[in-house]
Write a protein that holds these residues in place. Structure first.
Motif, PDB file in Angstrom:
ATOM      1  N   ARG A 158       0.712   6.399 -23.643  1.00 37.15           N
ATOM      2  CA  ARG A 158       1.580   6.881 -22.568  1.00 37.15           C
ATOM      3  C   ARG A 158       1.003   6.509 -21.207  1.00 37.15           C
ATOM      4  N   ILE A 159      -0.267   6.837 -20.982  1.00 39.12           N
ATOM      5  CA  ILE A 159      -0.875   6.615 -19.669  1.00 39.12           C
ATOM      6  C   ILE A 159      -1.023   5.133 -19.365  1.00 39.12           C
ATOM      7  N   THR A 160      -1.556   4.371 -20.325  1.00 34.15           N
ATOM      8  CA  THR A 160      -1.733   2.941 -20.064  1.00 34.15           C
ATOM      9  C   THR A 160      -0.396   2.254 -19.903  1.00 34.15           C
ATOM     10  N   GLY A 161       0.606   2.692 -20.673  1.00 35.69           N
ATOM     11  CA  GLY A 161       1.935   2.107 -20.522  1.00 35.69           C
ATOM     12  C   GLY A 161       2.534   2.397 -19.169  1.00 35.69           C
ATOM     13  N   GLU A 162       2.377   3.642 -18.690  1.00 34.86           N
ATOM     14  CA  GLU A 162       2.930   4.008 -17.383  1.00 34.86           C
ATOM     15  C   GLU A 162       2.254   3.227 -16.259  1.00 34.86           C
ATOM     16  N   ILE A 163       0.939   3.026 -16.376  1.00 34.35           N
ATOM     17  CA  ILE A 163       0.224   2.308 -15.325  1.00 34.35           C
ATOM     18  C   ILE A 163       0.633   0.843 -15.313  1.00 34.35           C
ATOM     19  N   ARG A 164       0.801   0.266 -16.507  1.00 41.28           N
ATOM     20  CA  ARG A 164       1.244  -1.127 -16.556  1.00 41.28           C
ATOM     21  C   ARG A 164       2.647  -1.290 -15.957  1.00 41.28           C
TER      22      ARG A 164
END
Length: 540
Positions: A102-108
């Motif tokens: 979730r977090i890495t996807g949102e940052i990307r």
């Protein structure tokens, strides 16, 4: 008295079995891969303060997850699989993986916007593809094992365990992934679809999807995307290149296994201009059978683990089973319900031999010692060599340099296919002069040794590959009268026999090309290869 003790034993065991624990494990390499991604993102200078704060919190959690996964993934089920490890696999690890994606996807996706220019749209498509993290679809997160045991004592002091398990999709995990994908589609749907409003994928995104198969061998689970077009909707299938296998171990014994074969679809992602949805390939499977165990094997209760791994790289590592105190008169066996028609469609377990040994770890840092021996050879015309000015030289006179050497190497193995070796030994530096004279129209040649010295040698090398490996090697022959440097590339078969080609610099003699032949003992992973071949031959 014997019956009383047996009854007490069975009561104690039944209390342990009242709440059997079924654990699904994730490999250490998978966690390490996520930590590497987090480290790379934390070093980015383009993140906002809020994004950095999110990553730092996830980074701190990742350190603890890594320690727990290493500890719980290497223990024996019959000895120390405690409540803490059970809770880790059932709750903490899935929650961490969900937060990671979730977090890495949102940052990307945070820098993804609608762009008008062609080049900016290309950049946005690449960002969207990076955010579509294929590791998030690995099946370990989406299947749960449910079932129970029943136990009966046997006349010969054995324990008969009957079990009934089903492998079912985990609804909560699938729902979390779907929410993540909806977030991805909201940011990327209009970017990755073709601008002609046909519902087709944009050419750049289509190309990235098609290339995912060639890159699958370097990814966890060898997962890749495959695209299909049906009735105006584009479907992305998540498939496995080499296959993924899951094996259930009960107190160190393999009860049954389940796998996705090469090319199997795990998820289907349907995309259109109106929206998207995902579907997990349903694989409801039931195992309903019996197995006989020794009482010593269940003295600490029943504890099970369902472990996943890639089929091509390794089989799930079986924990140690208790065998040393087993009565010789009793042999473990499987029993099938057999006569029940309703059970005939269920896959039956395949018995495994008790003397199967756990497979060695296939990754991680390791230090080994090897002996490297070989000979270097260089040839040239005598007139081309230094130090022969003023001498009468025949037209066909030649100079040759031979350097046989033997070195001991400390090999620092960072992965199975990347290692650095440093060491030294002895070498014999030899120079031969071949001169030719003509007698009565016939040419006769003779060779004499004009220099020979046994001196120390220093060796350093960088090696890449495994079954067929190559790299760069440097040898310095510490000869005060004829200091010599060899630098070249080599290629070896099975880390054993090799050929080397490069450049030699011998002080006051020449700069020349050389050819080398080498032998390395023992080859890295030599014993592991022997065991692997023996297992293959035994299973044929």
């Amino acid at each position: 008295m014997r019956n009383v003790l047996l009854t007490i034993l069975m009561i104690g065991i039944s209390l342990v079995w009242a709440e059997p624990r079924f654990v699904t494990t994730t490999s250490v390499e998978n966690i390490q891969s996520k930590i590497s991604q987090l480290k790379e993102m934390r070093e980015s200078e383009e993140l906002s303060d809020y994004e950095k704060e999110q990553l730092n919190e996830l980074w701190e959690e990742a350190g603890r997850i890594e320690v727990m996964n290493e500890r719980c993934g290497s223990i024996s089920l019959t000895e120390t699989l405690d409540t803490e490890c059970g809770s880790f696999y059932e709750t903490e690890l899935p929650e961490f993986e969900t937060s990671f994606f979730r977090i890495t996807g949102e940052i990307r996706l945070s820098s993804t916007k609608l762009f008008n220019s062609v080049e900016k749209k290309r950049q946005a498509i690449n960002l969207c593809y990076e955010a579509l993290q294929i590791e998030a679809f690995y099946p370990a997160r989406f299947y749960t094992l449910e079932g129970d045991y029943a136990a009966e004592p046997l006349p010969n002091d054995g324990i008969e365990i009957s079990y009934d398990f089903t492998l079912q999709p985990k609804t909560s995990a699938t729902t979390q992934l779907e929410e993540q994908m909806q977030h991805w589609y909201a940011a990327c749907g209009s970017i990755i679809l073709h601008s002609d409003n046909s519902g087709n994928l944009a050419p750049v995104f289509q190309d990235l999807i098609e290339n995912s198969k060639s890159q699958a061998k370097n990814k966890k689970g060898s997962l890749y995307f495959d695209v299909e077009k049906n009735y105006g909707r584009t479907s992305l299938s998540v498939k496995t290149l080499n296959g993924i296998n899951g094996v259930y171990f009960l107190n160190g014994r393999q009860l049954f296994d389940y796998g996705f074969s090469s090319g199997s679809t795990i998820f289907t992602i349907s995309i259109s201009k109106h929206g998207m949805n995902i579907h997990l390939a349903r694989n409801d499977v039931r195992w309903h059978d019996k197995i006989n165990l020794y009482e010593d094997e269940v003295k600490n209760g029943l504890k099970g683990r369902f472990a996943w791994s890639d089929k091509k790289t390794e089989e799930p590592v079986a924990p140690k089973a208790v065998r040393n105190s087993t009565p010789k008169s009793y042999k473990a066996s499987y029993k099938s319900y057999g006569n029940d028609d309703e059970d005939n469609d269920y896959p039956k377990p395949t018995p495994k031999e008790d003397n199967e040994s756990p497979k060695a770890s296939e990754s991680g840092f390791n230090v080994t010692f090897q002996i490297l021996g070989g000979v270097y050879m260089a040839f040239d015309e005598a007139s081309s060599a230094k130090g022969f000015d003023g001498y009468y030289l025949g037209e066909n006179d030649s100079i040759s340099q031979f350097t046989p050497y033997l070195s001991g190497l400390l090999v620092f193995e960072f992965t199975r296919s990347f290692a650095i070796g440093i060491g030294g030994g002895i070498a014999n530096n030899r120079v031969n002069y071949e001169f030719c004279d003509s007698y009565y129209g016939e040419e006769e040649c003779d060779e004499v040794n004009i220099y020979s010295s046994t001196v120390p040698v220093l060796t350093a090398e960088l090696s890449l590959g495994e079954e067929i490996n190559g790299g760069v090697r440097f040898n310095y022959v510490m000869d005060d009268d004829l200091p010599t440097y060899y630098l070249g590339g080599f290629i070896e078969l099975a880390n054993l026999v090799g050929i080397e080609i490069g450049w030699v610099h011998a002080e006051d003699l020449w700069d020349n090309a050389y050819l080398g032949l080498t032998l390395r003992l023992p080859p890295r992973h030599f014993l592991e290869r022997i065991k692997k071949n023996a297992e293959k031959n035994r299973n044929r």
